[in-house]
Scaffold this active site. Sequence first.
Site, mmCIF file in Angstrom:
data_model
loop_
_atom_site.group_PDB
_atom_site.id
_atom_site.type_symbol
_atom_site.label_atom_id
_atom_site.label_comp_id
_atom_site.label_asym_id
_atom_site.label_seq_id
_atom_site.Cartn_x
_atom_site.Cartn_y
_atom_site.Cartn_z
ATOM 1 N N LYS A 103 11.558 12.156 -36.408
ATOM 2 C CA LYS A 103 10.048 12.020 -36.797
ATOM 3 C C LYS A 103 9.365 12.885 -35.917
ATOM 4 O O LYS A 103 9.303 12.778 -34.496
ATOM 5 C CB LYS A 103 9.583 10.782 -36.635
ATOM 6 N N ILE A 104 8.783 14.134 -36.361
ATOM 7 C CA ILE A 104 7.828 14.977 -35.437
ATOM 8 C C ILE A 104 6.672 14.987 -36.054
ATOM 9 O O ILE A 104 6.112 15.097 -37.224
ATOM 10 C CB ILE A 104 8.353 16.352 -35.803
#
Length: 249
Positions: A103-104
């Site tokens: 997750k960015i």
Amino acid sequence: MDRRAQVTDMQPNLDSLKIKIFGDGADRKTMVELYRNPRIKGFTTNPTLMRKDGVTDYERFAREVLAAIPDRPISFEVLSDDLDEMERQARTIVQWGSNANVKIPITNTQRISSVPLIRRLARDGIKVNVTGLTTLEQVSAAGQALGEGSVFSIVSVFGGRIADTGRDPVPIMAEAVERLRRYPHVELLWASPRELLNIFQADAVGCHIITLTADILKKLPLVGKDLDQYSQETVQMFRNDAVKAGYVL
């Protein structure tokens, strides 16, 4: 009749859904229990949920979950606010398991876009879940960046947070579906849902995934419940509590 009216009028049925349901949380025991449910197709986590569920060793938690759930996508978020360090952490996380998604956040806390980083990771074959999105402009930017890769990726739009501002998330999510349509390996995830109705709203507009906390997942047996029966049970609850409390007038 528009899509929202169709959602309102239809008889809800979980078996008719095309959308994938992911579990959202960071309690390992609960995640493993959900893994046994064939309706749960993957999982998402975030630092807030991990803190809430008492996770103290991030890597140990992640590795244990990936070992226990080896064949469904699980998203783990980078922790840094520095884009270079985000990249290092992302490349570390994917080494923990073949089903790990990274997750960015779409920006850091200084509103510096992470799109160039997302593009690099996508080009290198890293499965990215872009998180924290609330606008269609962000959806387009994330989609274009992920489109330069070819592996399964996710764009997480926080429909629940959009609704918290008084805006209807349904047309926004419907347009997000259209903006991502050109990227067949990129899937739209409805994040932060507030109620079971959101599952059917998300399915109706073509979202690929919705992620649900354990509290919402516990309500799944209510789907399609007879409303007259539900009304009677509600009245019974009020009556029972009045008697237990010993209230008199």
